[in-house]
Design a protein around this motif. Structure first.
Motif, mmCIF file in Angstrom:
data_model
loop_
_atom_site.group_PDB
_atom_site.id
_atom_site.type_symbol
_atom_site.label_atom_id
_atom_site.label_comp_id
_atom_site.label_asym_id
_atom_site.label_seq_id
_atom_site.Cartn_x
_atom_site.Cartn_y
_atom_site.Cartn_z
ATOM 1 N N ASP A 1 0.901 -0.749 -0.363
ATOM 2 C CA ASP A 1 -0.256 -0.152 0.155
ATOM 3 C C ASP A 1 0.464 0.854 0.069
ATOM 4 O OD1 ASP A 1 -2.870 -1.335 -0.278
ATOM 5 O OD2 ASP A 1 -2.885 -1.048 2.010
ATOM 6 N N GLY A 2 0.922 2.343 -0.597
ATOM 7 C CA GLY A 2 1.015 3.664 -0.628
ATOM 8 C C GLY A 2 0.714 5.039 0.163
ATOM 9 N N GLU A 3 1.646 6.031 0.142
ATOM 10 C CA GLU A 3 0.815 6.737 1.477
ATOM 11 C C GLU A 3 -0.381 7.506 1.450
ATOM 12 O OE1 GLU A 3 4.342 10.330 3.241
ATOM 13 O OE2 GLU A 3 3.931 10.053 0.527
ATOM 14 N N PRO A 4 -0.824 7.706 2.826
ATOM 15 C CA PRO A 4 -2.318 7.947 2.259
ATOM 16 C C PRO A 4 -2.548 8.993 2.284
ATOM 17 C CG PRO A 4 -0.791 7.519 4.969
ATOM 18 C CD PRO A 4 -0.263 6.853 3.837
ATOM 19 N N SER A 5 -4.088 9.596 1.860
ATOM 20 C CA SER A 5 -3.424 11.097 1.676
ATOM 21 C C SER A 5 -3.594 11.976 3.030
ATOM 22 C CB SER A 5 -4.849 11.205 1.006
ATOM 23 O OG SER A 5 -5.935 10.123 -0.013
#
Length: 522
Positions: free
Chosen positions: A423-427
């Motif tokens: 998973d990428g960086e959260p908003s």
């Protein structure tokens, strides 16, 4: 008395000029005449008002010559917003209501044949115009419209659901105990009328669902970085990639990277949505995300009609406008975006009138590199000839592409890469950096980097000698125009702001150049 004067408001673009509804009753052949450059919907108020008064148990002066004048006479009037003031004017002119009780109020609302009040467009624009004029009048509106108008503080807004609610409140000092049919007597529908009620603004934002999270997009680090830079400087973005690479997902998560709206910006955005009848009080202070279909006309995109109404670019004011499948849009619709992208406003000129709407939106566009969508992909072979690819990309004119700050390639991911990519960086984490960069720009220059003029670019985007030579060499090699040259400087300034740097270094300029490499070569 035989003459009554009621205050109301019309709509002229985002303005809401005051309209005086004058009602005169005279002896003579019975008639009902409505003058004052009224549209068809306004003229039909004669039948609605007559039926609403009779079905509410009130007296309609059948034996009088009724003349209704909507002043000023040269201002076009449209919609059913004048039903309520016309009905109250008849009641005042016929002696059923005291004239002094309507002097300090403005009324608007459409009437059903049974006397129920129906909401009207532009209630928030009306309240905003009343507040800006400094008038001390209170507004009386249908309940749904009153909830919109009450967002403007410290406006006094009252909501009502039926004509009898308004009449009852105007008849007695104590609206909770007075009734048109007697002290607490039921109305014609059996309920006890309580008059209008003061509508207060909500204490906090609505419970609308949050924006989708950027964490959901697997991979695409370059595209995510491009969206972060675009949000941090107010820049426009064009994403190019094969089908299913995540372009729409990225665009739908862009609004979550932007900081909360200020009160003034939220009011402007909500007022424009109210003009189109699409404002939801539950989404108060939330960024608008507009994504029209590519079959929309140029009028639907920039606004128009008679009277002129805002288009998608104005409805996205202080929000995000996303155009998917960009080459599939009509050439006229795309070319109409040129001036608003530069000026942040749209002026709609017609033979009879002219209206101006704000259009400061963040533009996000997406497209496939070719008709089949797989040009340049390593997963599938493209079946389009070079001429077909060039012709497809040529649907976007050079002047339009020149006005788009970031041109980003969004590559397709293989199933193995999708499975292995974490998973990428959260908003929320990206939004913190964006907010810090925007605050830095506001302290330095008062506007976002994308809105800098030529003098601001010279002052705040100055380069060292070697860095300037590097930019000149890149501009000559890539064939940039003067506009592109300045837009890359603004991009580099935004990248430096994200890094917390006071000056633009060579690495930051190189990243800005990389984010504006153009379409995949055909």
């Amino acid at each position: 008395m035989s003459l009554a004067v009621i205050r109301s408001r019309a709509l002229a673009g985002l303005q809401a000029p005051e309209v005086t509804v004058e009602v005169h009753l005279a002896n003579g052949l019975p008639s009902f005449t409505l003058v004052g450059l009224a549209d068809t919907e306004v003229k039909e108020a004669r039948e609605r008002v007559r039926a609403a008064l009779l079905n509410s148990g009130l007296t309609f002066p059948h034996n009088k010559r009724i003349t209704v004048n909507l002043a000023p006479a040269d201002l076009p009037k449209e919609s059913g917003r004048f039903d309520l003031p016309i009905a109250l004017g008849i009641l005042v002119a016929s002696g059923q209501l005291p004239p002094e009780r309507v002097a300090d109020h403005e009324f608007a609302g459409e009437l059903s044949l049974a006397g129920d009040l129906r909401p009207v467009r532009g209630a928030l624009a009306m309240s905003l115009a009343l507040h800006r004029q400094g008038a001390a009048h209170a507004m009386v509106l249908p309940w749904a419209s009153a909830e919109e108008a009450a967002l403007v503080e410290p406006a006094r807004v009252y909501g009502a659901r039926h004509l009898l609610d308004v009449v009852q409140a105007l008849l007695g000092e104590n609206s909770s105990s007075s009734s048109i049919n007697g002290d607490g007597a039921p109305g014609p529908h059996g309920e006890r009328r309580q008059g209008w009620q003061r509508v207060r603004p909500p204490a906090a934002g609505g419970a609308a669902p949050p924006c989708p999270d950027l964490r959901d997009v697997k991979g695409q680090s370059l595209a995510k970085r491009a969206l972060e830079v675009a949000a941090a400087g107010g820049h426009s973005v064009l994403m190019v990639g094969p089908p299913g690479s995540g372009k729409s997902m990225l665009a739908q998560r862009f609004a979550g990277l932007l900081p909360p709206l200020s009160t003034d910006a939220a009011l402007e955005s909500a007022a424009l949505l109210s003009l189109a009848g699409g404002f939801e009080p539950a989404r108060w202070r939330q960024r608008v995300f507009r994504s029209p279909h590519h079959s929309a006309s140029s009028v639907a995109l920039v606004g128009g009609g008679s009277p002129p109404r805002p288009g998608e670019i104005s409805l996205a004011h202080h929000g995000v406008l996303f155009l998917d499948e960009l080459p599939e849009w009509s050439r006229a619709a795309l070319e109409a975006l040129r001036e608003p992208l530069e000026s942040g406003r749209i002026t709609i000129s017609r033979a009879a009138r002219q209206s101006e709407f704000p259009a400061q939106f963040q533009f996000i566009a997406a497209m496939n590199p070719c008709p089949c969508g797989w040009y340049g992909s390593t997963q599938r072979s493209c079946r389009c000839s070079p001429d077909v690819v060039a012709r497809y990309q040529g649907r976007l004119s050079g002047p339009l592409l020149d006005r788009l700050d970031l041109h980003v390639e969004v590559g397709a991911l293989s199933p193995a890469e999708l499975r292995a990519t974490p998973d990428g960086e959260p908003s929320a984490a990206v939004a913190q950096r964006v907010s810090a960069a925007l605050e830095r720009q506001q302290r330095r220059q008062g506007v976002a980097n994308a809105q800098l003029d030529s003098a601001g670019v010279d002052r705040h985007c100055a380069l060292g000698a070697s860095t300037a030579d590097f930019l000149c060499a890149a501009a000559e090699r890539l064939g940039w125009s003067a506009r592109s040259y300045h837009r890359v400087l603004k991009l580099a300034r935004t990248v430096a702001d994200l890094a917390g740097a006071d000056t633009i270094e060579r690495a930051q300029l190189a990243e800005a150049i990389q984010l504006r490499r153009g379409l995949v070569a055909g």
